[in-house]
Write an enzyme that holds these catalytic residues in place. Sequence first.
Site, PDB file in Angstrom:
ATOM      1  N   LYS A  21      29.222 -11.572  -0.706  1.00 16.09           N
ATOM      2  CA  LYS A  21      28.774 -10.559  -0.038  1.00 16.09           C
ATOM      3  C   LYS A  21      28.150  -9.795  -0.022  1.00 16.09           C
ATOM      4  O   LYS A  21      27.877  -8.729   0.814  1.00 16.09           O
ATOM      5  CB  LYS A  21      30.548  -9.909   0.734  1.00 16.09           C
ATOM      6  CG  LYS A  21      31.869 -11.459   1.319  1.00 16.09           C
ATOM      7  CD  LYS A  21      32.949 -10.550   1.509  1.00 16.09           C
ATOM      8  CE  LYS A  21      33.490 -11.748   2.197  1.00 16.09           C
ATOM      9  NZ  LYS A  21      35.270 -11.503   2.381  1.00 16.09           N
TER      10      LYS A  21
ATOM     11  N   HIS B  53      27.821 -15.617   2.840  1.00 13.76           N
ATOM     12  CA  HIS B  53      28.256 -15.387   1.065  1.00 13.76           C
ATOM     13  C   HIS B  53      28.126 -16.683   0.098  1.00 13.76           C
ATOM     14  O   HIS B  53      28.144 -16.321  -0.850  1.00 13.76           O
ATOM     15  CB  HIS B  53      29.106 -14.349   1.518  1.00 13.76           C
ATOM     16  CG  HIS B  53      30.488 -15.202   1.617  1.00 13.76           C
ATOM     17  ND1 HIS B  53      31.257 -15.969   2.592  1.00 13.76           N
ATOM     18  CD2 HIS B  53      31.961 -15.577   0.598  1.00 13.76           C
ATOM     19  CE1 HIS B  53      32.217 -15.946   2.108  1.00 13.76           C
ATOM     20  NE2 HIS B  53      32.706 -15.943   0.849  1.00 13.76           N
TER      21      HIS B  53
ATOM     22  N   HIS C   4      34.997 -22.266  -3.024  1.00 19.79           N
ATOM     23  CA  HIS C   4      36.522 -21.846  -2.374  1.00 19.79           C
ATOM     24  C   HIS C   4      36.610 -21.928  -0.503  1.00 19.79           C
ATOM     25  O   HIS C   4      37.898 -21.657  -0.592  1.00 19.79           O
ATOM     26  CB  HIS C   4      36.645 -20.505  -2.978  1.00 19.79           C
ATOM     27  CG  HIS C   4      36.202 -19.093  -1.985  1.00 19.79           C
ATOM     28  ND1 HIS C   4      34.744 -18.904  -2.730  1.00 19.79           N
ATOM     29  CD2 HIS C   4      36.719 -18.132  -1.527  1.00 19.79           C
ATOM     30  CE1 HIS C   4      34.602 -17.950  -1.266  1.00 19.79           C
ATOM     31  NE2 HIS C   4      35.346 -17.605  -1.287  1.00 19.79           N
ATOM     32  N   HIS C   5      35.945 -21.729  -0.252  1.00 20.29           N
ATOM     33  CA  HIS C   5      35.823 -22.062   1.109  1.00 20.29           C
ATOM     34  C   HIS C   5      35.554 -24.055   1.671  1.00 20.29           C
ATOM     35  O   HIS C   5      36.247 -23.878   2.920  1.00 20.29           O
ATOM     36  CB  HIS C   5      35.034 -21.467   1.611  1.00 20.29           C
ATOM     37  CG  HIS C   5      35.139 -19.889   2.227  1.00 20.29           C
ATOM     38  ND1 HIS C   5      36.568 -19.440   3.129  1.00 20.29           N
ATOM     39  CD2 HIS C   5      34.791 -18.675   1.327  1.00 20.29           C
ATOM     40  CE1 HIS C   5      36.529 -17.980   2.663  1.00 20.29           C
ATOM     41  NE2 HIS C   5      35.990 -17.505   1.992  1.00 20.29           N
TER      42      HIS C   5
ATOM     43  N   HIS D 118      34.513 -14.537  -6.588  1.00 23.52           N
ATOM     44  CA  HIS D 118      35.120 -15.552  -5.523  1.00 23.52           C
ATOM     45  C   HIS D 118      33.802 -14.973  -4.515  1.00 23.52           C
ATOM     46  O   HIS D 118      33.461 -15.864  -3.304  1.00 23.52           O
ATOM     47  CB  HIS D 118      36.168 -15.742  -5.257  1.00 23.52           C
ATOM     48  CG  HIS D 118      37.203 -14.756  -4.718  1.00 23.52           C
ATOM     49  ND1 HIS D 118      37.931 -14.031  -5.674  1.00 23.52           N
ATOM     50  CD2 HIS D 118      37.287 -15.053  -3.139  1.00 23.52           C
ATOM     51  CE1 HIS D 118      38.652 -13.232  -4.835  1.00 23.52           C
ATOM     52  NE2 HIS D 118      38.494 -14.048  -3.568  1.00 23.52           N
ATOM     53  N   ASP D 119      33.911 -13.779  -3.918  1.00 25.59           N
ATOM     54  CA  ASP D 119      33.194 -13.264  -2.900  1.00 25.59           C
ATOM     55  C   ASP D 119      32.151 -12.802  -3.418  1.00 25.59           C
ATOM     56  O   ASP D 119      31.975 -11.619  -2.396  1.00 25.59           O
ATOM     57  CB  ASP D 119      34.240 -12.715  -1.978  1.00 25.59           C
ATOM     58  CG  ASP D 119      35.107 -13.268  -1.170  1.00 25.59           C
ATOM     59  OD1 ASP D 119      34.643 -14.625  -0.717  1.00 25.59           O
ATOM     60  OD2 ASP D 119      35.691 -12.503  -0.926  1.00 25.59           O
TER      61      ASP D 119
ATOM     62  N   ASP E  66      43.772 -16.717  -2.857  1.00 29.83           N
ATOM     63  CA  ASP E  66      42.307 -16.027  -2.210  1.00 29.83           C
ATOM     64  C   ASP E  66      43.823 -16.299  -0.714  1.00 29.83           C
ATOM     65  O   ASP E  66      43.995 -14.749  -0.645  1.00 29.83           O
ATOM     66  CB  ASP E  66      41.901 -17.094  -1.676  1.00 29.83           C
ATOM     67  CG  ASP E  66      40.437 -15.812  -1.186  1.00 29.83           C
ATOM     68  OD1 ASP E  66      40.783 -14.557  -1.183  1.00 29.83           O
ATOM     69  OD2 ASP E  66      39.628 -16.398  -0.852  1.00 29.83           O
TER      70      ASP E  66
END
Length: 362
Positions: free
Chosen positions: A207, A232, A258-259, A203-204, A287
């Site tokens: 970054k 990101h 996801h954000h 998910h990240d 998360d």
Amino acid sequence: MRALIIDDSKSVLMWMGAALTEVPDLILDLCDRPEDALTLASTRQYDLVVVDYLMPNLTGIDVTEALRLRPDYHAIPIVMITAERDSEIRLKALLAGVNDFLNKPFDPIELRARITNLMSLRRTQVELATQAHRLEEAVSQATADLVLREEEMIWRLARAIEMRDGGTGAHISRVAAISRLIAEGLSLDPHFCRMIYLAAPLHDIGKIGVPDAILNKPGRLTAEEMTSVREHVNYGARMLENGTSDLIRVAAAIVGGHHEKWDGSGYPRGLSGRAIPIEARITAVADVFDALSSARPYKEAWSPERAYDEIVRGSGSHFDPECVRVFREKWQDIEEVARTLRDEEEGPAAWAKESEAPIAGG
């Protein structure tokens, strides 16, 4: 190769048995009652069946129809012996599944030639089926190996990103496990649940494009730095776009969504409700819960109960209410995951620097 010969006349059976003794590698079973023959066929696999048409109780057509109902006899050659010249009877026999006919009275040389040819065809059929099965197994194994390598690469990449973000890899393990619990609680397809489990750790991944000075800054970020961190999502989406495998496509949906928030106040596109991919809605809950309940150098870990309450409060605003419902129903399992996969300490993570709000996400 094993053949079953069915005829109500014992003398005919003996005569046929004697005529076929010269056929090499052939084992014969002779049966004068069709009912007994069907019982035999249920306990033994025959490679050829020769059956008389006119018999008491069951005709050769009846026997053929009964055999063809059995999966193991769908492709077995069946020869019917008959003195009938009636084309309607022969057509009915063909429709029942008879492959060939022997006319009474028959010549022993013709009998041996017919049986030899059919057994040769059957032998070839068996060899082809065996080769096809081996090929299927080889392809299946090769596919499984490719999937395992893909999954391993995905997981190792996710751990590398997490470690660069100051974590130990435990965060992504917990997010993956909790995401799968929620997906299963939503009764999603098992394959899809597994894809979510494998893809959630990415998910990240975006970054990797965030400068270290920002990503590892111990204090609160400036507005400009928070904007940089939020990029990101776009970095990750571009990295995973146009994927061809299920795993990469699911990962791309998670990374890009996801954000986002249920009420449309999230980023990067301000999606709302069901416009946000379900895999992203699921991962968001997992998360944020794990982020809130994890210790950071600049914050204490929230208790699981406090983090739970925060997720519940976010239902219908930050989070999909259905995902929160399952989160509540699965709470005991989620709490167990949080406990058993909890590491002692995780390093700084940029998720908490993105906003002053307590629910920030990873």
